[in-house]
Design an enzyme around this catalytic site. Structure first.
Site, mmCIF file in Angstrom:
data_model
loop_
_atom_site.group_PDB
_atom_site.id
_atom_site.type_symbol
_atom_site.label_atom_id
_atom_site.label_comp_id
_atom_site.label_asym_id
_atom_site.label_seq_id
_atom_site.Cartn_x
_atom_site.Cartn_y
_atom_site.Cartn_z
ATOM 1 N N LYS A 246 0.755 17.102 28.517
ATOM 2 C CA LYS A 246 -0.635 16.821 28.876
ATOM 3 C C LYS A 246 -0.970 17.290 30.290
ATOM 4 C CE LYS A 246 -1.617 13.023 25.715
ATOM 5 N NZ LYS A 246 -0.550 13.383 24.787
ATOM 6 N N SER B 150 8.827 6.539 20.116
ATOM 7 C CA SER B 150 8.568 5.885 21.396
ATOM 8 C C SER B 150 7.269 5.082 21.330
ATOM 9 C CB SER B 150 8.477 6.927 22.515
ATOM 10 O OG SER B 150 7.372 7.788 22.294
ATOM 11 N N VAL C 44 3.076 8.459 17.055
ATOM 12 C CA VAL C 44 2.324 8.398 15.807
ATOM 13 C C VAL C 44 3.196 7.904 14.655
ATOM 14 C CG1 VAL C 44 2.803 10.779 15.065
ATOM 15 C CG2 VAL C 44 0.658 9.683 14.405
ATOM 16 N N ARG D 298 -10.533 12.058 20.106
ATOM 17 C CA ARG D 298 -11.170 11.219 21.119
ATOM 18 C C ARG D 298 -11.485 12.054 22.354
ATOM 19 N NH1 ARG D 298 -6.287 7.067 20.700
ATOM 20 N NH2 ARG D 298 -5.314 9.109 20.529
#
Length: 243
Positions: A6, A56, A60, A151
């Site tokens: 990210k 983790s 998902v 999102r």
């Protein structure tokens, strides 16, 4: 430092702050080398960057498992969304390998980021189908997949490297070094102090401006940018069919 994909071309505050943290560790690593040059190596500040860790917190896979246990539907943001995945074992080994490689190749790794070669990204919808099959269910017949849209601040595809980051091999063929731009430690530290002070005073717009200055590739997620390309009612839900 543990970072993730990210941090590459971020469109969210989370991604931008991950890149700021990477930059700070890079700057510290180079600063320590200059400061301790006559005396020895000095402290190493090592960063590793990888994708999603299966199982983790926030993964998902546990989410799909809970949704399967509840009878569905399985929620997927978009039919084309992809992510890089690794196991917990791979994540731990990358951290240990980076720790071991850094002192042995000090001059080559200073200010750089260790990245696991994660292969090809995986489609989340394919992962959902596979988990359905493992549960003895037939995708599209026994249980539904619901597409809920991206999102704000969420990407369709993540990246492990920025195009401007030259890649270097390491002794381990599964680990590569990324060499993103570096910043002066003192200047970066002052900017982070300013960022902290601004955040504490809750001046949101100014916080975003500082992040844009620190991370030039950061682009704020515009309203609606995180929405799936479906038009309303088109492919939004894949319902189970009767047996």
């Amino acid at each position: 430092m543990i970072s993730t994909d990210k941090a590459v071309n971020p469109i969210s505050v989370m991604g931008a702050t991950k890149r700021v943290a990477e930059s700070f560790c890079q700057a510290l690593d180079l600063y320590e080398a200059r400061r301790r040059a006559p005396l020895g190596q000095g402290t190493r500040y090592v960063t590793v960057r990888f994708g999603n860790v299966l199982g983790s917190t926030g993964s998902v896979v546990p989410l799909f498992a809970r949704q399967l246990a509840a009878g569905g539907p399985l929620t997927v943001t978009d039919p084309e969304v992809t992510r890089f995945f690794m196991t917990v074992r791979e994540a731990v080994e990358l951290v240990l390998q980076a720790s071991a490689l850094s002192p042995r190749t000090d001059s080559e790794t200073r200010g750089k980021i260790f990245v696991l070669d994660m292969g090809e990204p995986v489609k989340i919808v394919d992962l959902a189908h596979q988990m359905m099959r493992l549960a003895g269910l037939r995708p599209g017949r026994d249980i539904a997949i619901e597409y809920i849209g991206l999102r704000p601040g969420e990407k369709l595809h993540e990246e492990l490297f920025h195009p401007a980051e030259p890649l270097m091999p390491t002794e381990n063929p599964a680990i590569r070094l990324a060499a993103p731009r570096t910043a002066d430690y003192a200047m970066l530290a002052r900017s982070i102090d300013e960022l902290e002070e601004t955040a504490r005073s809750r001046r949101e717009e100014r916080v975003l401006q500082i992040l844009e200055r620190l991370v030039p590739e950061y682009r704020r997620s515009a309203p609606g940018r995180g929405i799936s390309p479906h038009r309303e009612g088109e492919g939004a839900i894949v319902p189970p069919q009767s047996r």
